[in-house]
Scaffold this active site. Structure first.
Site, PDB file in Angstrom:
ATOM      1  N   CYS A 247      60.466  79.896  55.042  1.00  0.00           N
ATOM      2  CA  CYS A 247      61.557  79.539  55.956  1.00  0.00           C
ATOM      3  C   CYS A 247      62.753  80.457  55.803  1.00  0.00           C
ATOM      4  O   CYS A 247      63.491  80.690  56.755  1.00  0.00           O
ATOM      5  CB  CYS A 247      61.973  78.086  55.739  1.00  0.00           C
ATOM      6  SG  CYS A 247      62.637  77.738  54.097  1.00  0.00           S
ATOM      7  N   HIS A 398      66.013  74.149  52.731  1.00  0.00           N
ATOM      8  CA  HIS A 398      65.330  74.720  53.897  1.00  0.00           C
ATOM      9  C   HIS A 398      66.289  75.625  54.659  1.00  0.00           C
ATOM     10  O   HIS A 398      67.438  75.250  54.915  1.00  0.00           O
ATOM     11  CB  HIS A 398      64.853  73.577  54.791  1.00  0.00           C
ATOM     12  CG  HIS A 398      64.012  73.995  55.950  1.00  0.00           C
ATOM     13  ND1 HIS A 398      62.949  74.868  55.832  1.00  0.00           N
ATOM     14  CD2 HIS A 398      64.066  73.649  57.272  1.00  0.00           C
ATOM     15  CE1 HIS A 398      62.384  75.034  57.020  1.00  0.00           C
ATOM     16  NE2 HIS A 398      63.044  74.312  57.912  1.00  0.00           N
ATOM     17  N   ASN A 420      64.638  75.667  64.234  1.00  0.00           N
ATOM     18  CA  ASN A 420      63.741  75.501  63.096  1.00  0.00           C
ATOM     19  C   ASN A 420      62.558  76.463  63.233  1.00  0.00           C
ATOM     20  O   ASN A 420      62.434  77.177  64.229  1.00  0.00           O
ATOM     21  CB  ASN A 420      63.259  74.047  63.018  1.00  0.00           C
ATOM     22  CG  ASN A 420      62.807  73.660  61.626  1.00  0.00           C
ATOM     23  OD1 ASN A 420      62.748  74.490  60.718  1.00  0.00           O
ATOM     24  ND2 ASN A 420      62.476  72.396  61.434  1.00  0.00           N
TER      25      ASN A 420
END
EC number: 3.4.22.-
Length: 454
Positions: A247, A398, A420
């Site tokens: 990520c 994240h 995202n």
């Protein structure tokens, strides 16, 4: 002030295992003080004992001032709770706090790390040991028994409780989650080595009167996916990182893609390669995690990112860097946490940076309820699953891409709009909104800015 002796290495083979998401959980107060670095010549292998040829003393002062023994002034920043970076007298020092594989860490000692001049023309090796405070602490989260190979169990009542508990956002069951193990879902949420707690107290800077005045005329809402002036959106398509903890690479690449488009007036429109970062970065842990400060920032400046066509995304950590040294790369420069150092970021500065320079990476703490987000303005709930007698979904960090902000027309809640990397089927077509102005889950703590090099 305390004395600390450090080891700074330029060897990539060593760096690969020391640069991101370690068990260290250190604070601003731990880094603040007087450090001594021992320096030696470049070596092709990590030395067990360094023949030191010189030493440098650098004092790290409040809030981000660095002064060496000769009176040269520079600046420094904490890198989350993992280490710090110093820039002084045209030289950069990357320091990662010492740790062991069993979860022990020492905030007054460093791992072997980099030092190089700001032109990256010359590097050095240095090493040392702690003078005082030679004590290791244990991060109990790191390496703890986690039943990670167990398939994740979706509990429908958990999602029902989330929706009954609050009305700001709606959760939804994603059946595909049951195909993954707990460790695989941890990777998706940041990587198994990012299970570190956020510092309880930040050296946070509150908005000044000048900043409040400067940002007083900012629009109530702004969205780079649909710019208010009707211009083209610089935001590239949603990625799906899969179960690889990459990520940190996706928003770093996406931010650089967007900023290149804006700076070049869309004359350049690259789609960059996060897989290259996974395979090649000495500043991260492949599919086990990393931080945008070290990727969008330091890796982008030191190595640059090639286009996706060079190394397509596989979602696997091959451990082999096959990128040609001659391929075209896109670089970054002048990177920093928004506000100048870790702890200086705040809502107003984030809004100003977003509108002025484009989307940028942020990090936030992922709780179990977040993976079920479908729509609305997310905030962490206190709802707990009752399927396990332990918490299988330990806290991770994240990284995502901030693209806009606004105020919900129905509830009046302020929010950030965030891109995202879990595919377009998740959330609001791959995006989510999160509560703005309260540092929800730390989302207003880890914003990273940089300039693209064209």
């Amino acid at each position: 002030m305390h004395w600390v002796f450090h080891c700074i290495l330029i060897i990539l083979a060593c760096l690969r295992f020391t640069c991101a998401d370690t068990p260290a959980n250190c604070t601003y107060e731990d880094a603040h003080g007087r450090w001594k670095f021992h320096i030696g010549d470049y070596q092709s292998k990590c030395p067990e004992k360094l023949n030191s040829k010189q030493s440098v003393v650098i004092s790290l002062l409040y809030p981000d001032i660095a002064i060496d023994e000769f009176g040269n002034r520079g600046h420094w920043t904490l890198i989350y709770n993992q280490g710090f970076e110093v820039t002084i007298n045209h030289r950069k020092w990357l320091v990662i706090f010492a740790y062991k594989s069993n979860g022990e860490f020492n905030c007054h000692k460093s791992m072997p790390m980099w030092t190089h001049d700001t032109l990256i023309d010359s590097g050095s090796v240095c090493s040392g040991k702690i003078g005082v405070h030679d004590k290791f602490h244990i991060n109990k989260l790191f390496g703890s028994k986690s039943f990670g190979r167990t398939l994740y169990h979706i509990n429908p009542s958990f999602v029902g409780k989330i929706n009954a508990h609050q009305k700001s956002w709606r959760g939804e069951i994603y059946p595909e989650l049951s195909k993954y193990t707990i460790d695989e879902l941890r990777n998706r949420a940041g990587g198994v080595k990012s299970m570190v707690t956020r510092p309880s107290v930040l050296n946070r800077k509150t908005p000044s009167k000048e900043l409040i005045s400067l940002t007083g005329n900012l629009p109530l809402e702004f969205d780079w996916t649909s710019p208010p002036d009707g211009s083209r959106s610089p935001v590239t398509p949603i990625r799906n990182q899969g179960i690889c903890g990459s990520c940190y690479a996706s928003p770093s690449a996406a931010a650089l893609e967007a900023r290149i488009r804006l700076v070049s007036n869309f004359s350049e429109q690259p789609i960059l390669s996060p897989q290259t970062v996974v395979d090649c970065s000495p500043y991260s842990e492949g599919c086990n995690g990393g931080f945008p400060f070290l990727i969008a920032g330091k890796y982008g400046e030191d190595f640059g990112l090639p286009q996706k066509i060079v190394i397509p995304y596989t979602g696997e950590d091959t451990g082999k860097c096959t990128v040609s040294k001659n391929c075209t790369r896109y670089y970054t420069t002048d990177y920093s946490y928004i506000g100048g150092y870790y702890g200086a970021t705040n809502e107003k500065l984030m809004q100003l940076e977003l509108i002025s320079n484009g989307p940028f990476p942020v990090g936030f703490e992922v709780y179990e309820d977040f993976q079920f987000y479908k729509e609305g303005i997310y905030h962490h709930t206190t709802v707990q699953t009752d399927h396990y007698n332990f918490n299988p979904f330990e806290l991770t960090n994240h990284a995502v891409l901030l693209v806009g902000y606004g105020v919900d027309k129905l509830s009046g809640e302020p929010y950030w709009k965030v891109k995202n990397s879990w595919g377009v089927e998740w959330g609001e077509q791959g995006y989510f909104r999160i509560l703005r102005g309260t540092d929800e889950c730390g989302v207003e703590s880890l914003g990273v800015r940089f300039d693209p090099v064209l």
